[in-house]
Design an enzyme around this catalytic site. Structure first.
Site, PDB file in Angstrom:
ATOM      1  N   GLY A  31       0.808  -1.215   0.000  1.00  0.00           N
ATOM      2  CA  GLY A  31       0.000   0.000   0.000  1.00  0.00           C
ATOM      3  C   GLY A  31       0.836   1.256   0.000  1.00  0.00           C
ATOM      4  O   GLY A  31       2.035   1.216  -0.291  1.00  0.00           O
ATOM      5  N   GLY A  36       5.543   4.025  -8.830  1.00  0.00           N
ATOM      6  CA  GLY A  36       6.227   2.739  -9.017  1.00  0.00           C
ATOM      7  C   GLY A  36       5.218   1.593  -9.031  1.00  0.00           C
ATOM      8  O   GLY A  36       5.221   0.742  -9.932  1.00  0.00           O
ATOM      9  N   HIS A  37       4.327   1.607  -8.026  1.00  0.00           N
ATOM     10  CA  HIS A  37       3.266   0.591  -7.992  1.00  0.00           C
ATOM     11  C   HIS A  37       2.386   0.713  -9.239  1.00  0.00           C
ATOM     12  O   HIS A  37       1.991  -0.296  -9.837  1.00  0.00           O
ATOM     13  CB  HIS A  37       2.372   0.785  -6.762  1.00  0.00           C
ATOM     14  N   GLN A 148      11.908  -3.910 -10.110  1.00  0.00           N
ATOM     15  CA  GLN A 148      13.374  -4.043 -10.080  1.00  0.00           C
ATOM     16  C   GLN A 148      13.952  -3.260  -8.901  1.00  0.00           C
ATOM     17  O   GLN A 148      15.032  -3.547  -8.421  1.00  0.00           O
ATOM     18  CB  GLN A 148      13.940  -3.537 -11.411  1.00  0.00           C
TER      19      GLN A 148
HETATM   20  P1  AMP Z   1       6.014  -2.419  -1.626  1.00  0.00           P
HETATM   21  O1  AMP Z   1       4.617  -1.849  -1.523  1.00  0.00           O
HETATM   22  O2  AMP Z   1       7.083  -1.452  -1.247  1.00  0.00           O
HETATM   23  O3  AMP Z   1       6.135  -3.774  -0.961  1.00  0.00           O
HETATM   24  O4  AMP Z   1       6.240  -2.694  -3.178  1.00  0.00           O
HETATM   25  C1  AMP Z   1       5.339  -3.459  -3.927  1.00  0.00           C
HETATM   26  C2  AMP Z   1       5.939  -3.696  -5.286  1.00  0.00           C
HETATM   27  O5  AMP Z   1       6.176  -2.463  -5.935  1.00  0.00           O
HETATM   28  C3  AMP Z   1       7.295  -4.436  -5.222  1.00  0.00           C
HETATM   29  O6  AMP Z   1       7.362  -5.395  -6.262  1.00  0.00           O
HETATM   30  C4  AMP Z   1       8.276  -3.304  -5.442  1.00  0.00           C
HETATM   31  O7  AMP Z   1       9.494  -3.735  -6.010  1.00  0.00           O
HETATM   32  C5  AMP Z   1       7.517  -2.423  -6.409  1.00  0.00           C
HETATM   33  N1  AMP Z   1       8.043  -1.056  -6.391  1.00  0.00           N
HETATM   34  C6  AMP Z   1       8.242  -0.278  -5.307  1.00  0.00           C
HETATM   35  N2  AMP Z   1       8.810   0.900  -5.669  1.00  0.00           N
HETATM   36  C7  AMP Z   1       8.981   0.839  -7.012  1.00  0.00           C
HETATM   37  C8  AMP Z   1       9.531   1.734  -7.981  1.00  0.00           C
HETATM   38  N3  AMP Z   1      10.016   2.920  -7.641  1.00  0.00           N
HETATM   39  N4  AMP Z   1       9.544   1.340  -9.274  1.00  0.00           N
HETATM   40  C9  AMP Z   1       9.057   0.125  -9.632  1.00  0.00           C
HETATM   41  N5  AMP Z   1       8.523  -0.763  -8.773  1.00  0.00           N
HETATM   42  C10 AMP Z   1       8.490  -0.406  -7.478  1.00  0.00           C
END
Ligand code: AMP
Length: 284
Positions: A31, A36-37, A148
């Site tokens: 969340g 990025g998400h 990534q």
């Molecule tokens: P998180 O909510 O931080 O657990 O991230 C969920 C997904 O979003 C994971 O696969 C992360 O690698 C991806 N993610 C987080 N930040 C970025 C970003 N800046 N660019 C691309 N993917 C991202």
């Protein structure tokens, strides 16, 4: 778009979608969604007719003293983003729903979890692999999308899926960055204005690495030393690690060759940030 919190509801809605001939795409998140998400969701939307986003701050991947308690929770804003991006279903379970009793079965991915963040956060990847295995079994997607940005996590999940013959494909999407290069992260919102400015040095150190390799430098020690200097320019930054490893095995390399992953982890104040790039000189 539906928002559900129980495993039974997810199973039912995904079953209906699959019966309707839809391909199931899955984006697991904690969340506090950002661009990025959004890029993962867009990639999923491009390939799958039914996209599930999970929003779950998974307690088992946080260590003692980490930011589990204060991790941002913004379900209303997240739902709006998902709705706009054409998500079909948000799964936002409670910890009790995901872990109704003591968890005795765990997934451990060896070797790939020894270095980098695995060394600084003992047990972290055991929690990540286990919750992803559970989510994959709940959603049963055709494809799951990871960033990534969390390179070690992506490598661990890919290996878990391969070694345990899980019937889905893992897609890894490029890191989305702010204008100054800082990788988007839910944790960026912890940063003060001054810390936010300092945080740009993570990407600067990675650019330094790329620049040196493109300039012909092959000795990792020299590159790492220059990267540390760039990180050292911002006062108040504590470096957790600066590493150059093989991009596939995540093992240390003496010299640069093939595909390498340059990865950094720092603390800025109480916020832990990570970033990485892949440099590929296998064609040289
Ligand atoms: P998180 O909510 O931080 O657990 O991230 C969920 C997904 O979003 C994971 O696969 C992360 O690698 C991806 N993610 C987080 N930040 C970025 C970003 N800046 N660019 C691309 N993917 C991202």
């Amino acid at each position: 778009m539906e928002i559900v919190s129980t495993i039974a509801q997810v199973r039912e809605l995904v079953r209906e979608a699959r019966q309707g001939g839809k391909k199931i795409g899955f984006v697991p998140t904690m969340g506090a969604l950002h661009k990025g998400h959004a890029s993962l969701i867009e990639a999923a939307r491009g390939e799958c007719e039914f996209v599930v986003v999970s929003i779950f701050v998974n307690p088992t991947q946080f260590g003692a003293g980490e930011d589990f308690e204060k991790y941002p929770q913004t379900l209303d804003a997240d739902s709006e983003i998902c709705e706009k991006l054409g998500v079909s279903l948000i799964f936002s379970p409670s910890a009790k729903e995901m872990y109704p009793s003591e968890q005795l079965a765990w997934v451990e991915v060896e070797k790939l979890t020894e270095g980098l963040c695995g060394a600084c956060r003992p047990g972290h990847f055991k929690g990540v692999a286990t919750v992803c295995a559970k989510l994959f079994n709940i959603v049963r997607p055709d494809k799951a999308y990871f960033g990534q940005k969390d390179a070690q996590q992506a490598a661990v999940i890919k290996r878990m899926v391969a070694d345990l013959n899980m019937p889905l494909e893992i897609v890894v999407c490029p890191t989305v960055r702010e204008a100054d290069g800082l990788a988007m992260s839910s944790r960026n919102r912890y940063l003060s204005d001054k810390e936010r400015k300092d945080a740009a040095c993570l990407y600067k150190s990675l650019e330094k690495c790329r620049e040196m390799i493109e300039g012909g430098e092959r000795k990792t020690e020299r590159i790492l030393s220059e990267m540390r200097k760039v990180l050292g320019l911002a006062r108040g930054i504590k470096v957790e690690y600066v590493s150059i490893v093989d991009a596939d095995t995540l093992e240390g390399v003496g010299g640069v060759g093939g595909r390498i992953l340059a990865a950094v982890a720092v603390r800025i104040g109480s916020t832990r940030l990570i970033d990485n790039i892949i440099v590929d000189i296998s064609a040289d």
